[in-house]
Write a protein that holds these residues in place. Structure first.
Motif, short mmCIF file in Angstrom:
data_model
loop_
_atom_site.label_atom_id
_atom_site.label_comp_id
_atom_site.label_asym_id
_atom_site.label_seq_id
_atom_site.Cartn_x
_atom_site.Cartn_y
_atom_site.Cartn_z
N TYR A 216 -6.33 6.79 3.77
CA TYR A 216 -5.68 6.47 2.50
C TYR A 216 -6.46 5.41 1.74
O TYR A 216 -6.51 5.42 0.51
N LEU A 217 -7.08 4.49 2.48
CA LEU A 217 -7.91 3.46 1.84
C LEU A 217 -9.24 4.06 1.39
O LEU A 217 -9.73 3.79 0.29
N TYR B 290 -0.56 1.17 0.30
CA TYR B 290 -2.01 1.41 0.35
C TYR B 290 -2.66 1.09 -0.99
O TYR B 290 -3.80 0.61 -1.04
N ASP B 291 -1.94 1.33 -2.10
CA ASP B 291 -2.46 0.93 -3.42
C ASP B 291 -2.73 -0.57 -3.44
O ASP B 291 -3.81 -1.02 -3.82
N ALA C 164 -5.56 -1.53 -1.05
CA ALA C 164 -6.86 -1.14 -1.61
C ALA C 164 -7.29 -2.10 -2.71
O ALA C 164 -8.48 -2.44 -2.82
N GLU C 165 -6.33 -2.58 -3.48
CA GLU C 165 -6.64 -3.56 -4.55
C GLU C 165 -7.21 -4.84 -3.95
O GLU C 165 -8.21 -5.37 -4.41
N GLN D 90 2.52 4.84 0.11
CA GLN D 90 1.41 4.98 -0.85
C GLN D 90 1.27 3.71 -1.69
O GLN D 90 0.16 3.26 -1.97
N SER E 27 -10.57 -4.18 -2.49
CA SER E 27 -11.50 -3.98 -3.60
C SER E 27 -11.99 -5.32 -4.14
O SER E 27 -13.17 -5.50 -4.44
N ARG F 262 -9.09 5.83 -1.79
CA ARG F 262 -8.94 4.95 -2.96
C ARG F 262 -10.20 4.15 -3.27
O ARG F 262 -10.36 3.65 -4.39
N LEU F 263 -11.11 3.99 -2.29
CA LEU F 263 -12.23 3.04 -2.47
C LEU F 263 -13.63 3.64 -2.34
O LEU F 263 -14.59 3.09 -2.86
#
Lengths: 233, 233
Positions: free
Chosen positions: A109-110, A76-77, A80-81, A73, A84, A113-114
């Motif tokens: 998972y992405l 993926y955080d 995703a950052e 996780q 982003s 988050r996005l």
């Protein structure tokens, strides 16, 4: 004006099983992102390699394979950052996904988050289940037959009950669970007719009667069981 | 030296969702065969049209939509005979299949009649299930979730039991069964979260909350129910 997050299904492994839409999305993306195990070449990237634009920026999401969820996780955080930041700069980002993005795919998972913050597009892909069935020339389902996709790590009694309830079954992520699953199929009298498929459509593909399957099997392996196969008979 | 029977998965309808392998097989085939309802243009042919070689011979398999099996089986017998003649003359025959050839595909009926006598190749395609999930941006399955594909014509109690047992469900061939299936989902408390997808990726595509779905629905419609959707949350 922000860029678009594009989840690109690459299919099961043979680059020729990419869709025209996937190839176009990859070839025109200024940024491509993909998961990889630490210190391991990315299978997703290798499938798409021929179509990635020269000079495209690449975001590698290193996902550790741990039982605990937190490390993945966190990966993926971080991924995703970075995605982003690219989207915010106006660049489209093509996320390379083995198989189909929403079928056991890490793209979920992405997306989670996005997708609320950026325009998103998902290009479906050929699943490993369709690929295995095509290569083994075994039908998945016909007419009013029910197909159930079962992850191999589930408990044996649950796997057995689900196999009994379905006309056709694809058991995924077999790996080290092969012996246990074979025992379940033997008890149900279905082991004889089950087919083992390893790395369908890849160079190392192997298709065998379940009785000849390696134990343990690699992670990318599957067992197909067809009870109905109605038109086949 | 006989030709090869090639089952070509065309994907869900958008021609861009054909694979590179499918396009190549269609473009190089001296003979293409495809099913069609009597006096109705073939959806399969319309998906592949742009890639069919000029001068390719076309075998149309007119399959009546009857409840009785015999008329359709007779149509496949006749189609298989005509394809067999082409294969025997040494020509490869590309059979155009909507979606994936072995996932509720009529190709199975031709394969059953011809595969023992001629070399056969199956090119998997993107299924309508993957397409619907991509267009609705709803996950099919993650981690150890179980996905069950259920034909809508099954009895309501069986559909209900199978929905209860799965983490994620795709109900196919909804058509005139929509109201009945919606009642089942309402009883299970899942109607609110269910998504109706009609003709995914085609020009007439419609994606609606189940509560706003037309009743009866067209044959090419689907209901997606995701209970787990783990990473989505």
């Amino acid at each position: 004006m922000s860029g678009t997050l594009i989840g690109v299904g690459l299919g099961p492994g043979d680059p020729d099983l990419m869709t025209l839409a996937a190839v176009r999305a990859i070839a025109t993306a200024p940024v491509v992102a993909y998961p990889a195990l630490p210190d391991t070449p990315s299978l997703a990237r290798s499938i798409a390699a021929e179509h990635i634009a020269a000079g495209a920026h690449e975001i590698v999401i290193e996902v550790p394979m741990t039982k605990a969820r937190e490390p993945a996780q966190a990966a993926y955080d971080l991924g995703a950052e970075r995605i982003s930041a690219a989207l915010s700069s106006g660049a489209d980002v093509a996320v390379l996904c083995e198989g189909d993005p929403l079928f056991y795919g890490s793209f979920m998972y992405l997306h989670a988050r996005l997708a609320r913050r950026f325009p998103t597009r998902i290009i479906p892909g050929v699943t490993s289940v369709s690929a295995a069935s095509a290569r083994a020339a075994r039908p998945l389902a016909a007419r009013n037959e029910v197909l159930t996709v079962i992850p191999g790590p589930l408990p044996s009694d649950e796997i057995g009950a689900r196999i009994e309830a379905a006309s056709s079954v694809a058991i995924m992520k077999v790996g080290r669970h092969l012996g246990r699953i074979r025992d379940v199929l033997t008890t149900l009298g279905l082991a004889e007719s089950a087919t083992y498929v390893e790395r369908a459509t890849l160079a190392e593909e192997r298709i065998l009667p379940l009785s000849e399957a390696p134990d343990p099997a690699p992670y990318f392996s599957m067992i197909l069981v067809t009870k109905g196969a109605d038109p086949w008979l």
